[in-house]
Design an enzyme around this catalytic site. Structure first.
Site, PDB file in Angstrom:
ATOM      1  N   THR A 463       0.840  -1.190   0.000  1.00  0.00           N
ATOM      2  CA  THR A 463       0.000   0.000   0.000  1.00  0.00           C
ATOM      3  C   THR A 463       0.878   1.245   0.000  1.00  0.00           C
ATOM      4  O   THR A 463       2.040   1.208   0.369  1.00  0.00           O
ATOM      5  CB  THR A 463      -0.906   0.072   1.243  1.00  0.00           C
ATOM      6  OG1 THR A 463      -0.105   0.433   2.388  1.00  0.00           O
ATOM      7  CG2 THR A 463      -1.616  -1.246   1.517  1.00  0.00           C
ATOM      8  N   ASP A 464       0.298   2.363  -0.411  1.00  0.00           N
ATOM      9  CA  ASP A 464       0.910   3.650  -0.136  1.00  0.00           C
ATOM     10  C   ASP A 464       0.681   3.945   1.352  1.00  0.00           C
ATOM     11  O   ASP A 464       0.033   3.170   2.065  1.00  0.00           O
ATOM     12  CB  ASP A 464       0.310   4.731  -1.030  1.00  0.00           C
ATOM     13  CG  ASP A 464       1.279   5.894  -1.263  1.00  0.00           C
ATOM     14  OD1 ASP A 464       2.183   6.097  -0.437  1.00  0.00           O
ATOM     15  OD2 ASP A 464       1.114   6.615  -2.275  1.00  0.00           O
ATOM     16  N   ALA A 465       1.206   5.063   1.836  1.00  0.00           N
ATOM     17  CA  ALA A 465       1.139   5.382   3.256  1.00  0.00           C
ATOM     18  C   ALA A 465      -0.293   5.307   3.767  1.00  0.00           C
ATOM     19  O   ALA A 465      -1.205   5.901   3.191  1.00  0.00           O
ATOM     20  CB  ALA A 465       1.715   6.767   3.504  1.00  0.00           C
TER      21      ALA A 465
END
Length: 759
Positions: A463-465
């Site tokens: 995932t992204d942040a």
């Protein structure tokens, strides 16, 4: 439908989970660890070292039998100790055709394995009790006994051979077929040999449940202290880290300590989107992505990757969250305006491959980002869910082309953005309502049907942040944390609250949101990436280079590369009034304006670059007068000044008598704090707005964003320098004087879709 139901039985430490999952993979059916079906009361007793009573076990065994009886998709393999005949009878009462696979081992082998499993439900001290309880399979029980002393692969082979002898072939689930989208560690991008695969399987088999859950997380290290790292590693068992940049020596020592304290080698990530800059304070800024796409020489992108690889590897990093493969279609989008190679799939693919080749010269894996693709919506996923609204066919021709090319090229991992793709999702789920469209991080149709299925990606997905509002607005935190893994992500980027997020993930596994199959597939990809980097071959205290390796960071050689790229990529966007060249001989007196837009989250001085600009202009022989806003003058202690008085002082009829030319240097930075970035002037009708284009030749220079002409269309001379580095500023000053030619190129985004920006 043909069904096969297998219980993998045996005492603690025999490898029920590892062998069971591998057998299930070969048979093409799901796998479930029976421990996950225990009620919380049982778990608490076992963790405390208290043996369970039969009264504790009967409800659990009934649940095990019920789960087997209700198995779908061809059957189920389930791990359960099932030590006594009466326990197995309780399971058979629910699922009569269950086959028991007994993993049998000597006390010495079992003792060795249990002693290496700190934190597991069953403390090693209870091994004697389990062996005393164990009742071997009897002649009237359908089952297979396999000796676990052999290597894992041989144990699995013997188990499958035994099962085939007990279960009629017509009733198997299709032979040695993989379940949908199971990882193949022997194939690209992992390409592991038998020894590396054995390490993955052996490591997986020796992990406690808490360690498995922890491997799914990438921590953001906000503290360099050993005590902080001890807490993260001992409590949460994370699989990877990213850190807050600092001086290179401190960063390297921080990484060295982290690796030395981790039982399983860590993936240590950095964000080398601009070369070595961003990974440590003294790293080399080489170029932005847009800069690397703003010259015919594709070698620039390779050089950016080479410097990034050398400098981050010297720190001890092994994973790059780069290159960015978004396509900058919408000029209003400022989150990737400088972070995309360009506005066509072709330039993005060409330069991304060059960057990948360059950084791959160092022992580094790449994570391309941000699937399914940024650059359509003008909004920023840091602050709101954004959307790639292209129809499926157009998406497939553009972003799909980019991902196919990079997957085929061997990229090891893909970072998924909190970006929805409504029409692409509906290609796979035609009935999807608007309210049901989720960001890709939560969308099985995008991660499984598209990324794993159509695009055939076998690598790791992260995932992204997770603090980004593009994700957090979608559902409650306790739901979204496990939902990302269930949807098809393998790693979860950053805790918000470590204890909460860890528990949410654990609860998601125990409740069945994350299946055993999905958990183990994710873990194999995580461990597989580590093995592909050779992390398993080195002692933990040798995973980080010695301090002497830091000599390459910010080296003269790397700065020379940056200077050459700056000279190549400074771009003349327009000079419609023929203002250039401007020299100290023709225009000695310069009025200098600086535009910053204010400080961003980095807290760096937004106007620090102006000192460098003034120095370079004066070194060239210009006489420089620096404009100061009302706020700047007040901050310096001047009284009785306001924006109206500043306008009155600045915009006088003798402007052309005081100055020969005006230079405006804009370094408007930042993302993640607003949906889109534009110039923000110091006041209403601010005196620095280029009203003075009617008075003297005016040159506007952007040191960052490419979209400023929408706000300053009146300027007749516009230059894009791409960076606020001394190298870039020096190159601009030389080219303004005509000492060297402009070589950089630009795309149509610079004109922002408006006719007046071209005038």
């Amino acid at each position: 439908m043909n069904m096969i139901r297998i219980v993998v039985m045996g005492v603690s430490g025999c490898g029920k989970t590892t062998i069971g999952d591998l057998v299930a993979r070969e048979l093409g059916v799901p796998f479930l660890d029976g421990d996950s079906l225990h009620p919380v009361e049982n778990v608490a007793k076992m963790a405390a070292g208290t043996p369970l009573t039969d009264e504790d076990r009967w409800p659990w065994l009934a649940t095990v039998g019920s789960r087997l009886a209700g198995a779908a998709d061809g059957g189920l393999v389930l791990a359960c100790s099932a030590l006594r005949r009466t326990y197995r009878d309780a399971i058979r009462a629910q699922a009569p055709d269950t086959v028991f696979l007994h993993l049998n081992g000597s006390k010495e082998v079992l003792k060795e394995r249990t002693e290496g499993r700190s934190g597991h439900f069953m403390p090693p001290a209870l091994l004697d009790s389990q062996l005393a309880t164990l009742e071997p399979l009897q002649d009237d029980e359908r089952g297979v006994v396999v000796d676990i002393a052999a290597p894992v692969a041989q144990v699995v082979a013997q188990a499958l051979k035994g099962i085939a002898g007990v279960v009629p072939p017509a009733r198997t689930a299709g032979g040695s077929r993989q379940r949908p989208f199971d990882v193949d560690l022997g194939a690209a991008p992992f390409n592991l040999d038998a020894g590396a695969i054995a390490w993955v399987e052996g490591t997986l088999g020796g992990m406690t449940l808490e360690e498995k859950i922890g491997q799914l997380f990438i921590n953001h290290n906000n503290d360099y202290s050993p005590g902080y790292l001890d807490g993260v590693l001992d409590t949460f068992h994370v699989g990877g880290m990213r850190y807050r940049p600092g001086p290179s020596a401190a960063v390297q020592e921080h990484i060295r300590y982290a690796q030395s304290r981790s039982r399983i080698p860590l993936l240590v990530a950095s964000n080398p989107e601009m070369g070595g800059a961003g990974s440590c304070d003294d790293g080399t800024f080489v170029s932005t992505h847009l800069q690397a796409g703003s010259h015919p020489d594709k070698e620039i992108a390779r050089q950016m990757g080479q410097v990034a690889g050398v400098e981050t590897a010297a720190l001890g990093c092994n994973w790059a969250f780069a290159p960015i493969v978004d396509i900058h279609y919408n000029w209003r989008n400022t989150v990737i305006s400088t972070r995309s190679f360009g506005n066509t799939p072709e330039i993005v693919v060409e330069r991304a491959k060059e960057y990948f080749d360059g950084i791959s010269e160092s022992p580094t894996a790449c994570a391309i980002k941000h699937f399914p693709g940024d650059g359509i919506d003008e909004r920023d996923q840091h602050v709101v869910t954004s959307y790639n609204t292209l129809p499926y066919e157009e998406w497939d021709r553009t972003y799909g082309h980019v991902y196919r090319e990079m997957i085929a090229y061997g990229v090891q991992s893909i970072m998924v953005g909190h970006i929805g793709a409504p029409e692409v999702s509906r290609h796979f789920r035609p009935e999807l309502a608007d309210a049901e469209v989720l960001p890709a991080t939560l969308s099985p149709e995008l991660l499984q049907d598209l990324l794993r299925g159509e695009l055939g990606f076998n690598g790791l997905v992260l995932t992204d942040a997770s603090q980004m509002v593009g994700l957090t607005q979608a559902m409650k935190r306790r739901d979204l944390v496990p939902a990302t893994i269930a949807a098809g992500c393998d790693m979860f980027l950053f805790f918000r609250n470590p204890a909460e997020d860890f528990q949410y993930m654990l609860d998601g596994y125990k409740s069945g949101i994350i299946t055993e199959q999905r958990l183990h597939d994710a873990l194999r990809r995580i461990l597989g990436l580590k093995a592909s980097l050779g992390l398993h071959l080195k002692p933990l205290d040798q995973l980080v280079p010695p301090p002497e390796a830091l000599a390459v960071i910010g080296s003269a050689e790397h700065r020379a590369v940056a200077a050459q790229i700056a000279d190549k990529t400074v771009t003349l966007v327009k000079d419609t009034a023929g203002n250039l060249p401007i020299t100290p001989e023709t225009h000695p007196r310069i009025r200098l304006y600086g535009i910053s837009g204010g400080a961003d989250f980095t807290r760096a001085d937004p106007l620090a670059y102006l000192g460098v600009v003034k120095e370079e202009l004066e070194a060239a022989g210009f006489e420089v007068s620096l404009f100061r806003t009302a706020a700047q003058r007040e901050a310096a202690g001047e009284a009785g000044v306001n924006f109206m008085s500043v306008i009155s002082e600045e915009a006088t009829g003798d402007y052309a008598d005081r100055y020969d030319a005006a230079f405006v240097f804009a370094n408007v930075k930042g993302f993640a704090q607003e949906a889109a970035i534009r110039i923000k002037w110091s006041s209403p009708m601010a005196a620095e707005i280029p009203w003075y284009v009617t008075e003297v030749p005016a040159v506007f220079v952007s040191l960052n964003q490419p979209n400023h002409l929408i706000d300053v269309p009146m300027v007749k001379t516009a230059i894009h320098a791409h960076a606020g580095t001394r190298e870039a500023i020096r190159a601009v000053v030389e080219k303004i004087q005509g000492k060297s030619g402009f070589q950089g190129t630009f795309n149509e985004n610079v004109f922002c879709g408006s006719f007046d920006t071209r005038l």
